[in-house]
Design an enzyme around this catalytic site. Structure first.
Site, PDB file in Angstrom:
ATOM      1  N   THR A 162      14.478   8.972   3.650  1.00 50.20           N
ATOM      2  CA  THR A 162      15.220   9.392   2.462  1.00 50.20           C
ATOM      3  C   THR A 162      15.902  10.708   2.790  1.00 50.20           C
ATOM      4  OG1 THR A 162      13.335   8.564   1.176  1.00 50.20           O
ATOM      5  CG2 THR A 162      14.949   9.832  -0.049  1.00 50.20           C
ATOM      6  N   ARG A 190      14.566  -4.959  -4.181  1.00 52.12           N
ATOM      7  CA  ARG A 190      13.499  -3.959  -4.336  1.00 52.12           C
ATOM      8  C   ARG A 190      14.116  -2.590  -4.657  1.00 52.12           C
ATOM      9  NH1 ARG A 190      12.322   1.106  -1.463  1.00 52.12           N
ATOM     10  NH2 ARG A 190      10.091   1.462  -1.587  1.00 52.12           N
ATOM     11  N   GLY A 192      13.138   1.452  -4.992  1.00 49.58           N
ATOM     12  CA  GLY A 192      12.082   2.399  -4.641  1.00 49.58           C
ATOM     13  C   GLY A 192      11.976   3.531  -5.645  1.00 49.58           C
ATOM     14  N   ASP A 193      11.329   4.605  -5.224  1.00 48.02           N
ATOM     15  CA  ASP A 193      11.086   5.767  -6.090  1.00 48.02           C
ATOM     16  C   ASP A 193      12.348   6.595  -6.331  1.00 48.02           C
ATOM     17  OD1 ASP A 193      10.685   6.290  -3.171  1.00 48.02           O
ATOM     18  OD2 ASP A 193      10.714   8.363  -3.881  1.00 48.02           O
ATOM     19  N   GLY A 216       7.995   4.485  -0.944  1.00 48.49           N
ATOM     20  CA  GLY A 216       8.317   4.686  -2.348  1.00 48.49           C
ATOM     21  C   GLY A 216       7.316   4.195  -3.371  1.00 48.49           C
TER      22      GLY A 216
HETATM   23  N1  GLY Z   1      11.334   6.788  -0.617  1.00 48.89           N
HETATM   24  C1  GLY Z   1      12.288   5.820  -0.308  1.00 48.89           C
HETATM   25  C2  GLY Z   1      11.880   4.461  -0.659  1.00 48.89           C
HETATM   26  O1  GLY Z   1      10.731   4.097  -0.527  1.00 48.89           O
HETATM   27  O2  GLY Z   1      12.718   3.694  -1.081  1.00 48.89           O
END
Ligand code: GLY
Length: 300
Positions: A162, A190, A192-193, A216
């Protein structure tokens, strides 16, 4: 108020030293550009967006060009930008074929009534805003493709990556930007965070701004960026708040890191991964950058 900026290029196992060095250099370039804008009197929001664009354009990072590929070999981008004042934010998820998803995220914040747009809807909105799509192949690097083949053979270990930036401007306004291609070998669709408010990205004028990195799903489960800001509200320094957020992540077996700036302009950084590339220009104008695990970079 003296401006300051801290950026990261991802936490994890940056295997080769030459790649780790390139990532630290890329972070420094992004931090310097963001700081220059802050010195000119531009907003924290402008600074974090500009820093994020530098990192999205740099193929060494898992964001924009150079992003990790899905299980089908496609690129789906997540990004979010947030301003501490008014808790204003905008994000995109599973966005394809745009070089700078953080620019689309800013338009979502400023030009739409929404917080988060995903997939084809996000792409349509970006086009309506006059942002140019690019051929999907333009974002795929040889390195990402090699990794995709290697990880497919290894049964998809699903490695993260990231980029992010936090900043405070002359008016004391806080902002954060986070952007990613997500984890390699992720299932299509999907999210993520990164584009989830409070998980990978959070800013609140009364506490601080935080950008998280790492795998994430655990980051989302501990609402990591909000955790750090809540610790500042409880009296922690930015550094202690970052450490507390990483401890919460580690408590459920997560691996990653976080960068934090508080409303006084103090910086904090912590991670429990092997390495985390980052760079800062602090409130005294001091530059720093690196990737190695060192206990405390900033004052506790
Ligand atoms: N932190 C990035 C992700 O897992 O998408």
């Amino acid at each position: 108020m003296k401006p300051a900026i801290l950026v990261h290029g991802g936490a994890g196992r940056i295997w080769k030293d030459d790649h780790a060095i390139a990532c630290a250099k890329g972070c420094l370039k992004a931090a310097r550009l963001g700081y220059e804008l802050l010195e000119e009197g531009r907003t924290a929001l402008d600074a974090v967006e500009a820093a994020a664009v530098v990192l999205e354009d740099d193929p060494n990072f898992n964001a924009g060009k150079g992003s990790a590929l899905t299980i089908d070999g496609d690129i789906e981008l997540d990004a979010m930008l947030m301003a501490g004042t008014g808790l204003r934010c905008g994000g995109v998820a599973a966005l394809r074929s745009f070089r700078n998803p953080i620019r689309v995220a800013r338009r979502v914040m400023e030009e739409s009534p929404h917080v988060l747009l995903s997939g084809e809807g996000a792409a349509r909105f970006a086009r309506e805003q006059g942002l140019e799509p690019c051929p999907a192949a333009e974002l795929v690097t040889e390195r990402a493709l090699k990794r995709w083949h290697k990880e497919r053979e290894a049964g998809w270990p699903r490695r993260p990556g990231t980029i992010g930036a936090v900043a405070i401007d002359r008016d004391g306004q806080l902002a954060v930007a986070t952007s990613t291609g997500g984890i390699s070998g992720k299932y299509p669709g999907r999210i993520g965070d990164t584009p989830l408010v409070g998980c990978g990205t959070y800013a609140d004028a009364s506490t601080g701004a935080a950008s998280a990195t790492g795998y994430g799903e655990p980051i989302a489960r501990v609402v990591m960026a909000k955790h750090a800001c809540d610790r500042i509200a409880m009296g922690d320094s930015a550094q202690l708040a970052a450490e507390s957020a990483v401890a919460a992540l580690a408590a459920i077996g997560g691996e990653g890191g976080i960068i934090v700036v508080d409303r006084e302009g103090q910086l904090g950084l912590a991670f429990n991964s092997e390495r985390m590339s980052r760079a800062a220009v602090d409130a005294d104008g001091q530059e720093s950058s690196g990737f190695e695990a060192i206990p405390n970079v900033y004052n506790r």
